[in-house]
Design a protein around this motif. Structure first.
Motif, short mmCIF file in Angstrom:
data_model
loop_
_atom_site.label_atom_id
_atom_site.label_comp_id
_atom_site.label_asym_id
_atom_site.label_seq_id
_atom_site.Cartn_x
_atom_site.Cartn_y
_atom_site.Cartn_z
N HIS A 21 -20.39 54.01 59.85
CA HIS A 21 -21.46 54.96 59.51
C HIS A 21 -22.37 54.36 58.45
O HIS A 21 -21.91 53.97 57.37
N THR A 22 -23.65 54.30 58.74
CA THR A 22 -24.60 53.68 57.81
C THR A 22 -24.97 54.62 56.67
O THR A 22 -24.89 55.85 56.79
N SER A 23 -25.40 54.02 55.57
CA SER A 23 -25.97 54.80 54.47
C SER A 23 -27.49 54.66 54.43
O SER A 23 -28.21 55.60 54.13
N ILE A 24 -28.00 53.45 54.73
CA ILE A 24 -29.44 53.22 54.82
C ILE A 24 -29.75 52.51 56.13
O ILE A 24 -28.86 51.93 56.76
N GLY A 25 -31.02 52.54 56.52
CA GLY A 25 -31.43 51.91 57.76
C GLY A 25 -32.30 50.69 57.51
O GLY A 25 -32.60 50.31 56.38
N GLY A 26 -32.70 50.06 58.60
CA GLY A 26 -33.55 48.89 58.53
C GLY A 26 -33.97 48.44 59.90
O GLY A 26 -33.68 49.11 60.91
N THR A 27 -34.62 47.29 59.98
CA THR A 27 -35.12 46.80 61.26
C THR A 27 -34.28 45.66 61.83
O THR A 27 -34.58 45.16 62.91
N ALA A 28 -33.26 45.25 61.11
CA ALA A 28 -32.33 44.23 61.60
C ALA A 28 -31.03 44.40 60.84
O ALA A 28 -30.99 45.04 59.78
N VAL A 56 -29.58 40.47 63.67
CA VAL A 56 -29.68 41.17 64.95
C VAL A 56 -30.83 42.16 64.84
O VAL A 56 -30.80 43.08 64.02
N VAL A 57 -31.87 41.96 65.64
CA VAL A 57 -33.03 42.84 65.58
C VAL A 57 -32.72 44.14 66.33
O VAL A 57 -32.55 44.17 67.54
N LEU A 58 -32.61 45.20 65.57
CA LEU A 58 -32.32 46.53 66.10
C LEU A 58 -32.69 47.53 65.02
O LEU A 58 -32.39 47.32 63.84
N GLU A 59 -33.34 48.63 65.41
CA GLU A 59 -33.69 49.65 64.43
C GLU A 59 -32.42 50.40 64.03
O GLU A 59 -31.85 51.16 64.82
N ILE A 60 -31.97 50.16 62.81
CA ILE A 60 -30.74 50.77 62.31
C ILE A 60 -31.08 52.08 61.62
O ILE A 60 -31.94 52.12 60.74
N PRO A 61 -30.44 53.18 62.00
CA PRO A 61 -30.79 54.47 61.41
C PRO A 61 -30.17 54.69 60.04
O PRO A 61 -29.13 54.11 59.70
N TYR A 62 -30.80 55.51 59.25
CA TYR A 62 -30.17 56.07 58.07
C TYR A 62 -29.11 57.07 58.53
O TYR A 62 -29.33 57.82 59.49
N ASP A 63 -27.96 57.10 57.86
CA ASP A 63 -26.96 58.15 58.07
C ASP A 63 -26.61 58.29 59.55
O ASP A 63 -26.59 59.39 60.10
N GLY A 64 -26.34 57.15 60.20
CA GLY A 64 -26.03 57.18 61.63
C GLY A 64 -24.83 56.30 61.96
O GLY A 64 -24.38 55.49 61.16
#
Length: 412
Positions: free
Chosen positions: A77-84, A144-152
């Motif tokens: 489970h992520t805490s912050i997101g990003g583009t890679a 790895v280029v992928l839109e990573i979500p916040y809180d996901g």
């Protein structure tokens, strides 16, 4: 963590990603509920940790299935997101090389092992889909280029051969196992077995222009969330992560470096906090602040530490090492343990002496008083009933929520 192998190659690949990150941000657009990058105030993209689970022990791998492979689909489970993103695979505690056939990263669909269609990505290491990690080592993936979500939720699927498995037990999260290499499966039908450990993967970082950095919470089972509801992300660092970026709080990733059974001074379950501090805190990318919440096992578990000054000296040593890296340190008071096996009057007296020193200043830059907010006002040596999981030392979900809400986020 230990020096990352292949760092020079990773740095080169990271530089390439940094050059194209502007295009990535324009391509993917804004993350939900967040300001889009590419605005006049956009900052340079940097790597920041979004999730971690310290390696704790080695476990024998299950019998291999078809083609001699076994796939573990870790749910994180992520805490912050990003583009890679980039992943860290660990064989820190393995006695044999860890042979990784393939790895994939995907967004999770729903509550099972299924991936969101179109989100599954191959993960490479120095341009190759497989990697061999030496005993005691680790390997960091290419970006790895992928839109990573916040809180996901993300799915990190790792196909291995052999029996070298480094795990983080008591994950309070269901992950999945399949025979054979099923890393590229979008559907989860092949993942017929369930586990409650994280295997092989120990950290995920994201490339972001939005986050201000990260905060690491180092602690024991109370930070690890050993009594939190499974699959609900109700550990106190999860609650803290939900507060980041709101009402004046910094946009920090929150990294959980808790290990159940861990101690400050002596080896317990896993190396002591003093021994693992560089690996699990100082080596994480983008860290700005550390929350130290450890010491109760030094009092409760043999060999017991009977003197408060030994604990406070150990806490001060962690602060000194963090300050040497320019980090801020917030210290937590130790929770009451009345009613728990081994929590004697002498243990409570040492605990209260430690807490008095912590509250008095001089050890940390700031204090979060978990003892005060969770104790029973009519029996100061015990947890308040609503905050007690039932074993009289670990909090309930309500207790974890109270802890996560007690941190002064503006002061981080």
């Amino acid at each position: 963590m230990h020096k990352r192998r292949g760092y020079a190659s990773l740095a080169a690949l990271t530089a390439v990603v940094l050059l194209i990150s502007g295009a990535i941000y324009v391509g993917v657009g804004a993350l939900k509920g967040r300001a889009a990058a590419g605005t006049p105030t956009a900052r340079a993209a940097v790597w920041v940790g979004t999730w971690s689970a310290p390696p704790v022990e080695a476990a024998a791998g299950a019998g291999q299935g078809e083609r001699g492979a076994r796939s573990v689909r870790n749910v994180v489970h992520t805490s912050i997101g990003g583009t890679a993103a980039r992943l860290t695979l660990s064989n820190l505690l393995g006695r044999r090389p860890l042979t990784v056939a393939q790895v994939s990263l995907a967004l999770r669909a729903g509550s099972g092992p299924n991936a969101v269609p179109g989100s599954l990505r191959h993960v490479t290491f120095h341009g190759l889909r497989g990697v061999t990690v030496a005993p005691g080592g680790q390997s960091v993936s290419d970006p790895v280029v992928l839109e990573i979500p916040y809180d996901g939720d993300l799915l990190v699927s790792v196909a291995t051969t052999g029996r070298s498995v480094t795990v983080h037990p008591r994950a309070r999260q269901t992950s999945y196992v399949a025979d054979g290499d099923r890393t590229q499966d979008v559907g989860g039908q092949a993942y017929t077995s369930r586990i409650h450990t994280w295997q092989h993967v120990t950290a995920i970082d994201v490339l972001t222009r939005e986050a201000d950095g990260a905060v690491v919470a180092i602690g024991d089972s109370i930070t690890d969330g050993t009594t939190a509801t499974v699959d609900a992300n109700r550990r106190w660092p999860d609650v803290l992560a939900d507060r980041m970026g709101r009402r004046g709080a910094p946009r920090y990733g929150v990294l959980n470096a808790g290990i159940s059974g861990n101690r400050l001074l002596e080896r317990g379950r896993g190396p002591s906090a003093l021994a693992r501090f560089d690996r699990d805190v100082l080596a994480r990318p983008g860290v700005k602040t550390v929350i130290v919440a450890i010491g109760i096992n030094d009092l409760l578990r043999a060999p017991r530490t009977a003197k408060a000054d030994r604990i406070t000296a150990g806490l001060a040593e962690l602060t000194r090492r963090a300050h040497a890296r320019g980090l801020k340190v917030i210290g937590a008071t130790l929770l009451p343990c009345g009613g728990y096996r081994g929590c004697t009057h002498s243990v409570q007296a040492v605990r209260e002496e430690i807490n008095a020193v912590v509250r008095g200043g001089g050890v940390f830059d700031g204090v979060v008083d978990f003892d005060r907010v969770l104790r029973d006002p009519h029996a100061r040596g015990r947890l308040r009933a609503v905050y007690d999981s039932g074993d009289h030392v670990h909090p309930s979900d309500a207790g974890y929520a109270r802890m996560g809400g007690a941190v002064d986020v503006a002061g981080l």
